[in-house]
Design a protein around this motif. Structure first.
Motif, PDB file in Angstrom:
ATOM      1  N   LYS A 222       0.854  -1.202   0.000  1.00  0.00           N
ATOM      2  CA  LYS A 222       0.000   0.000   0.000  1.00  0.00           C
ATOM      3  C   LYS A 222       0.880   1.238   0.000  1.00  0.00           C
ATOM      4  O   LYS A 222       0.963   1.963   0.994  1.00  0.00           O
ATOM      5  N   ASN A 285       2.785  -2.332   6.670  1.00  0.00           N
ATOM      6  CA  ASN A 285       2.066  -1.780   5.525  1.00  0.00           C
ATOM      7  C   ASN A 285       1.061  -2.765   4.947  1.00  0.00           C
ATOM      8  O   ASN A 285       0.058  -2.361   4.346  1.00  0.00           O
ATOM      9  N   THR A 413       7.846   0.674  13.373  1.00  0.00           N
ATOM     10  CA  THR A 413       6.898   1.353  12.495  1.00  0.00           C
ATOM     11  C   THR A 413       5.694   1.944  13.225  1.00  0.00           C
ATOM     12  O   THR A 413       4.847   2.574  12.591  1.00  0.00           O
ATOM     13  N   MET A 421       5.895   5.996   6.582  1.00  0.00           N
ATOM     14  CA  MET A 421       5.677   4.549   6.513  1.00  0.00           C
ATOM     15  C   MET A 421       6.114   4.011   5.159  1.00  0.00           C
ATOM     16  O   MET A 421       6.842   3.007   5.053  1.00  0.00           O
ATOM     17  N   ARG A 422       5.704   4.685   4.085  1.00  0.00           N
ATOM     18  CA  ARG A 422       6.094   4.253   2.745  1.00  0.00           C
ATOM     19  C   ARG A 422       7.605   4.204   2.593  1.00  0.00           C
ATOM     20  O   ARG A 422       8.165   3.231   2.088  1.00  0.00           O
ATOM     21  N   TYR A 425       9.899   1.309   3.690  1.00  0.00           N
ATOM     22  CA  TYR A 425       9.928   0.080   2.890  1.00  0.00           C
ATOM     23  C   TYR A 425      10.261   0.290   1.399  1.00  0.00           C
ATOM     24  O   TYR A 425      10.774  -0.625   0.750  1.00  0.00           O
TER      25      TYR A 425
END
Length: 429
Positions: A222, A285, A413, A421-422, A425
């Motif tokens: 996501k 995520n 996280t 958050m994106r 990763y």
């Protein structure tokens, strides 16, 4: 420059690790890595995970490969190979995801059945703006099932297709998905280990080719909060000893034409639904994607040609009969994910689990199922730890290490939102 060898393995975080080696290594050979790679997290934090031996001297492990597995590469003067991992005493490494898949295949072969696998990958294309921030790839004419320059103005997918042909990958499809700029990539069914070898190399190749165009192609579940999620749909069937498709009950598929093998597999996947999620949707995520009504494999249910159930029974029969499991995403190691799905299905066959009724709801406004996956990574690890039968089947030490690392990820996280958050990763998945 003489042709060199790029020897690689896919680790516990689904990151490709490897070395460039000299031409003399092109043959049956090996090289060594630090075993404590399996204690390394996305943020490069080194942790004393079970089996990683961080506090026992960080010893070696060995990657071994065969000449026949060496392939052409998408880079000049380079060939690529995948192998299996061994400990410093020459014994198979329990943490090796590729070996976990080989065990799952062997367990099915004891029943006279050979798993065949086809994997569908979804990915979002991102690019940096003038300030260096990652933004969705500018494809304003992109539509679901879009092809051509409106869906992909830079035509980086044309180069991915050409490279796939050069490497001998058998691509079934590249198309634009519902949420622009999302794309789907599907490779043809093959023997399970070969299929996963192909998918991990294809995924790496696609990301590296896209990067040459300034595109960060991410398979994380996501990456764009307001868009849909990206899954890794796992399709599987079995060849019997006569070479036929063991899931086939005749020329037509679907729930009305299932045989006992298909019912047993379904029952196993439903029985282990919550535990499976921790292995096949293994990041914080992932649980932004796994939500009711999102075609994501959240619910513990099954059905026919129905994209809002978790395990879908193809309407095709005969040689094309198959089951499609829809919970996984590509933040999972594909070897571990396929091994887990095959082992859950096998446990259903061997233990004669009861198969619940088929889902009759539309999945948006009404759903028969009342149980889904956990709502977050912490809960998923709790569910996985409780599912001792699945953990034992996949590999007790591999699962123990996975749970340890993912519990650390929960803490890493917990305060991250949105782009933060994106970005934890995005460059790894």
């Amino acid at each position: 420059m003489k042709t060199r060898l790029r020897a690689m393995f896919c680790d516990h975080l689904s990151i490709m690790r490897g070395k460039y080696l000299p031409n003399s290594k092109i043959g049956d050979d090996s090289t060594r890595f630090c075993r404590s790679v399996f204690g390394t997290h996305y943020d490069k934090d080194l942790l004393d995970a079970p089996g990683a031996m961080v506090k026992q001297g960080l010893p070696d492990m060995e990657l071994r490969w065969l000449h026949d597995d060496i392939r052409d590469s998408w880079h000049a003067s380079t060939r690529v190979v995948l192998g299996d991992l061994y400990d410093d005493e020459g014994e198979p490494l329990a943490l090796c995801p590729r070996r976990a898949l080989k065990r799952a295949v062997a367990d099915w072969q004891k029943h006279g059945l050979t798993p065949k696998v086809g994997i569908e990958l979804e990915a979002f294309a991102l690019q940096a703006d003038d300030r260096g921030r990652l933004m969705p790839y500018d494809a304003p004419g992109g539509v679901v099932y879009g092809t051509g320059p409106f869906a992909d103005p830079l035509r980086f997918n044309d180069r991915i297709w050409a490279m796939a042909d050069d490497m001998g990958f058998s691509l079934d499809m590249i198309t634009a998905e519902f949420d622009s700029p999302q794309f789907e990539y599907t490779l043809t069914f093959d023997d399970a280990v070969k299929a996963v070898d192909d998918i991990v190399l294809f995924r790496l190749m696609a990301r590296e080719v896209a990067l040459e165009y300034g595109i960060v192609l991410t398979f994380m579940p996501k990456p764009v909060a307001e868009a849909g999620g990206s899954g890794m749909h796992l399709n599987f069937s079995f060849l019997d000893e006569a070479g036929g498709n063991a899931l086939s009950a005749g020329p037509r598929g679907g729930p009305e034409h299932m045989n006992d093998l298909a019912r047993g597999c379904l029952a196993g996947l439903l029985h282990h639904h919550k535990g499976l999620a921790g292995l096949i949707a293994p990041t914080a995520n992932s649980y932004m994607r796994l939500q009711p009504g999102t075609l994501s494999g959240y619910w513990r249910n099954w059905g026919g040609d129905h994209r809002n159930v978790t395990t879908r029974i193809s309407s095709e029969g005969g040689a094309k009969a198959r089951l499609e499991h829809r919970t996984a995403d590509a933040s999972a190691n594909p070897y571990t994910a396929v091994a887990a799905v095959l082992q859950a299905a096998r446990l259903g066959v061997e233990n004669s689990y009861q198969l619940p009724p088929m889902e009759t709801g539309d999945g948006f406004d009404r759903t028969d199922a009342r149980e889904g996956t956990a709502v977050d990574l912490k809960g998923a690890m709790d569910d996985l730890e409780r599912d001792t039968a699945l953990a034992e089947a996949v590999g007790a030490q591999l699962v123990a290490s996975h749970v340890f690392m993912k519990r650390k990820e929960v803490r890493k996280t917990r305060d991250l939102e949105g782009d933060a958050m994106r970005d934890f990763y995005v460059h790894f998945i």
